[in-house]
Design a protein around this motif. Structure first.
Motif, short mmCIF file in Angstrom:
data_model
loop_
_atom_site.label_atom_id
_atom_site.label_comp_id
_atom_site.label_asym_id
_atom_site.label_seq_id
_atom_site.Cartn_x
_atom_site.Cartn_y
_atom_site.Cartn_z
N CYS A 4 -37.80 66.23 -5.06
CA CYS A 4 -38.33 64.94 -5.48
C CYS A 4 -39.28 64.41 -4.40
CB CYS A 4 -37.18 63.94 -5.69
SG CYS A 4 -36.06 64.38 -7.03
N ARG A 5 -40.40 63.88 -4.84
CA ARG A 5 -41.45 63.46 -3.92
C ARG A 5 -40.96 62.46 -2.87
NH1 ARG A 5 -45.70 60.27 -6.74
NH2 ARG A 5 -44.66 58.52 -5.79
N TRP A 6 -40.11 61.50 -3.27
CA TRP A 6 -39.65 60.47 -2.34
C TRP A 6 -38.88 61.06 -1.18
CZ3 TRP A 6 -34.59 60.02 -1.12
CH2 TRP A 6 -33.65 60.51 -2.03
N ALA A 7 -38.26 62.22 -1.37
CA ALA A 7 -37.41 62.82 -0.34
C ALA A 7 -38.20 63.44 0.80
CB ALA A 7 -36.51 63.88 -0.97
N LEU A 8 -39.50 63.55 0.64
CA LEU A 8 -40.31 64.21 1.65
C LEU A 8 -40.84 63.26 2.71
CD1 LEU A 8 -42.24 66.55 -0.81
CD2 LEU A 8 -40.11 67.01 0.43
N SER A 9 -40.41 62.01 2.68
CA SER A 9 -40.91 61.00 3.62
C SER A 9 -40.39 61.18 5.04
CB SER A 9 -40.56 59.60 3.13
OG SER A 9 -41.12 59.37 1.87
N SER A 10 -39.16 61.67 5.17
CA SER A 10 -38.58 61.85 6.50
C SER A 10 -37.45 62.86 6.42
CB SER A 10 -38.05 60.52 7.03
OG SER A 10 -36.86 60.16 6.35
N PRO A 11 -37.10 63.48 7.55
CA PRO A 11 -35.96 64.41 7.55
C PRO A 11 -34.66 63.74 7.11
CG PRO A 11 -37.26 64.69 9.54
CD PRO A 11 -37.80 63.48 8.83
N LEU A 12 -34.46 62.49 7.47
CA LEU A 12 -33.25 61.77 7.09
C LEU A 12 -33.17 61.61 5.57
CD1 LEU A 12 -30.79 60.39 8.40
CD2 LEU A 12 -32.12 58.28 8.46
#
Length: 190
Positions: A4-12
């Motif tokens: 999901c695109r939103w999950a690629l914002s940060s490692p956390l």
């Protein structure tokens, strides 16, 4: 591996997506944790909450609703001095109010889990979103959940917060269909 695109914002956020988001939750303590965290997130980014999650757990007695329900004004004042959490009086007060309402629902329904999952007949709703843009901010079901929680005295449970909560605890599978977790979550839900 697609995510999901939103999950690629940060490692956390990626780790949260890969391990927790959308997995059906049936543990009352964890449901209470998500309820408090989603309320605390209102107006903020989810990454802010994830960064502070361990501090929240420590500050709120590992989200034990019995403990939180017993917080008095002195404890609330102490929480408002804690830089590790969101120090918003309305949100901290809501956590205490919600703990008390949570325990009432638990007594009424046998568990908060039973009350909550009755809204989806005990099974997650399997959506089939192709893009992140298709995901709604709320739905008629989150409207209904919000209304029922408010009737029972809960705070910071508007429809948008309720929908984010429903996504987090797996009441709906809102991974996009191209995400590797979509099929995994669907299989868990069978």
């Amino acid at each position: 591996m697609n995510k999901c695109r939103w999950a690629l914002s940060s490692p956390l956020e990626e780790d949260y997506h890969d391990r927790e988001w959308g997995v059906p939750v049936h543990d009352d303590r964890l449901l209470f944790e998500f309820l408090v965290l989603e309320g605390a997130q209102a107006g903020l980014s989810w990454s802010t909450i994830l960064k502070k999650r361990d501090h929240f757990r420590a500050a709120f007695d590992n989200f034990d609703p019995v403990s939180v329900a017993g917080y008095d004004e002195a404890k609330i004042s102490e929480l408002l001095e804690n830089p590790g959490i969101i120090r918003n009086r309305l949100k901290v007060n809501a956590a205490v109010t919600n703990a008390r309402a949570f325990l009432n629902v638990k007594e009424e329904a046998g568990s908060f889990d039973a009350f909550l999952w009755d809204f989806v007949d005990g099974r997650p709703i399997q959506h089939a979103w192709r893009t992140h843009a298709e995901l709604p901010a709320n739905t008629p079901l989150s409207d209904r959940l919000s209304k029922e929680l408010k009737i029972r005295g809960f705070k910071f449970v508007g429809s948008t917060i309720c929908y984010a909560f429903m996504q987090a605890v797996g009441m709906v599978n809102d991974h996009t269909v191209d995400c590797f977790r979509y099929g995994e979550i669907a299989r868990i839900s069978d």
